[in-house]
Design a protein around this motif. Structure first.
Motif, PDB file in Angstrom:
ATOM      1  N   LEU A  90      65.664 -48.453  27.641  1.00 21.64           N
ATOM      2  CA  LEU A  90      64.739 -47.673  26.819  1.00 21.64           C
ATOM      3  C   LEU A  90      63.884 -46.808  27.734  1.00 21.64           C
ATOM      4  N   VAL A  91      63.883 -45.495  27.475  1.00 22.32           N
ATOM      5  CA  VAL A  91      63.142 -44.543  28.304  1.00 22.32           C
ATOM      6  C   VAL A  91      62.052 -43.886  27.470  1.00 22.32           C
ATOM      7  N   ILE A 101      66.049 -53.095  30.075  1.00 16.31           N
ATOM      8  CA  ILE A 101      65.291 -52.323  31.060  1.00 16.31           C
ATOM      9  C   ILE A 101      64.419 -51.327  30.305  1.00 16.31           C
ATOM     10  N   PHE A 102      63.166 -51.256  30.714  1.00 18.33           N
ATOM     11  CA  PHE A 102      62.238 -50.270  30.157  1.00 18.33           C
ATOM     12  C   PHE A 102      61.804 -49.342  31.283  1.00 18.33           C
ATOM     13  N   TYR A 161      54.836 -55.282  26.750  1.00 12.68           N
ATOM     14  CA  TYR A 161      55.931 -55.347  25.775  1.00 12.68           C
ATOM     15  C   TYR A 161      57.263 -55.655  26.453  1.00 12.68           C
ATOM     16  N   CYS A 162      57.323 -55.455  27.756  1.00 12.52           N
ATOM     17  CA  CYS A 162      58.540 -55.746  28.518  1.00 12.52           C
ATOM     18  C   CYS A 162      58.398 -57.153  29.100  1.00 12.52           C
ATOM     19  N   ARG A 204      63.297 -55.848  32.549  1.00 10.25           N
ATOM     20  CA  ARG A 204      62.785 -55.272  33.779  1.00 10.25           C
ATOM     21  C   ARG A 204      62.093 -53.951  33.449  1.00 10.25           C
ATOM     22  N   ALA A 205      60.961 -53.684  34.094  1.00 10.91           N
ATOM     23  CA  ALA A 205      60.227 -52.447  33.843  1.00 10.91           C
ATOM     24  C   ALA A 205      60.172 -51.590  35.098  1.00 10.91           C
ATOM     25  N   TYR A 206      60.316 -50.290  34.898  1.00 14.37           N
ATOM     26  CA  TYR A 206      60.226 -49.328  35.997  1.00 14.37           C
ATOM     27  C   TYR A 206      59.284 -48.202  35.590  1.00 14.37           C
TER      28      TYR A 206
END
Length: 343
Positions: free
Chosen positions: A56-57, A110-111, A237-238, A244-246
């Motif tokens: 999700l972007v 992945i966010f 929220y992640c 995983r968040a970036y």
């Protein structure tokens, strides 16, 4: 006369009440107010649930396009479902409003949140400047600081205007200034006259904005603290066990190419410590890393060095717009595939 005053008062109260209701609807996203963008940037087969893990972007106009790095990843990654939930002109505040619905919809593994050094702090607090900016603009920014739906309504009205005047239709309006720039001039030389009008407006309103944002000083220190606080809320929220968040930190063009310091000065920007703006580890980025040091599932991605390396050979920005051109978007997509370990 009394009847007219009473009527005017009733109208004002009604408008105020309507704005408050719209503000609640906007902040709660009780109605998905950015559904058109979601369906513009994502084909139906991508939005449909499937067995693939989801990336999700979210982000602003650097991301909100089918031709952005998110669109490239969407078209090239075979083992991932890439959802482009970016919206042009938004920042972390709006992302925080959208996040509950988007995470419930897509359950990402992945966010990726894309921020922008150039105006993320501007989005936190619009300035007032009665000397160089019109009365109408000052009133609008004052209202937008307190009622965020005002900015949303302006965004939609601008789309209607652009749609009516553009030969390329509604998709151009949703895609924002980056696509408009590519349509207007993919190459060429810098020109104060032809540079993006919004950037010129921001610089005229707050000449120190670029430097204060990059170095996190002056009037923007407090805004950066708010930015970090809201970003923390967004990343909750992640969940670490499943996501995983970036954070992708887009640099300002003057950090990539020193010539743009001169160009920005010609637009009206003020720089007191220009050498500090060229540091690869600059305060906006460093403090971001420090804030999330204890978050094992949060990673910071800085494309600054890569963009500099490529820009030395070919331009990665438009000449008269602060957005990445097609080459720049390709480099961001390649960097993300590497750093996010995507296949």
């Amino acid at each position: 006369m009394r009847k007219k005053l009473l009527f005017a008062l009733i109208v004002l109260l009604s408008l105020g009440l309507a704005l408050l209701v719209l503000e609640w609807l906007y902040r709660s996203q009780f109605v998905d107010m950015y559904r058109p963008e979601l369906h513009t940037f994502n084909p139906p087969q991508v939005l449909a649930a499937n067995a693939k893990p989801t990336l999700l972007v979210m982000g602003d106009s650097f991301t909100a396009s089918r031709t952005s790095y998110a669109g490239i990843l969407q078209d090239t990654l075979q083992e991932w479902r890439v959802i482009n939930a970016a919206v042009s002109g938004t920042g972390v505040l709006q992302a925080l409003y959208m996040a509950p619905k988007r995470f419930t919809q897509f359950h990402p593994s992945i966010f990726l949140y894309q921020g922008y050094v150039g105006n993320d702090l501007f989005d936190i607090r619009y300035p007032t400047n009665w000397h160089t900016i019109s009365l109408a603009r000052n009133v609008y920014w004052f209202l937008a600081n307190h009622l965020r739906v005002v900015g949303y309504l302006n965004y939609r009205l601008r789309q209607v205007k652009e749609t009516l005047t553009s030969r390329q239709g509604h998709v151009l309006s949703l895609a924002g200034p980056a696509v408009a720039a590519s349509a207007a001039e993919a190459t060429g030389a810098f020109s104060v006259e032809h540079y993006d009008t919004r950037v010129k407006l921001y610089v005229r309103a707050e000449p120190s904005l670029i430097e204060d944002s990059i170095l996190v000083h002056g009037n923007r220190q407090h805004d950066y603290a708010i930015f970090l606080e809201r970003l923390v809320q967004l990343l909750t929220y992640c969940k670490p066990a499943v996501c995983r968040a970036y954070i992708l930190v887009m640099p300002h063009v003057c950090q990539v190419d020193a010539a743009y310091l001169t160009y920005m000065s010609q637009l009206g920007a003020r720089f007191t410590t220009p050498a500090a703006l060229g540091l690869p580890e600059y305060p906006f980025l460093v403090r971001l890393r420090e804030r999330f040091t204890a978050w094992p599932n949060v990673h910071i991605v800085s494309p600054l060095s890569k963009l500099r390396e490529v820009h030395a050979q070919q331009a990665v920005y438009y000449a008269n717009d602060e957005h990445l051109n097609a080459a720049g978007q390709q480099e961001i997509a390649a960097l993300l595939r590497q750093q996010l370990h995507l296949k």
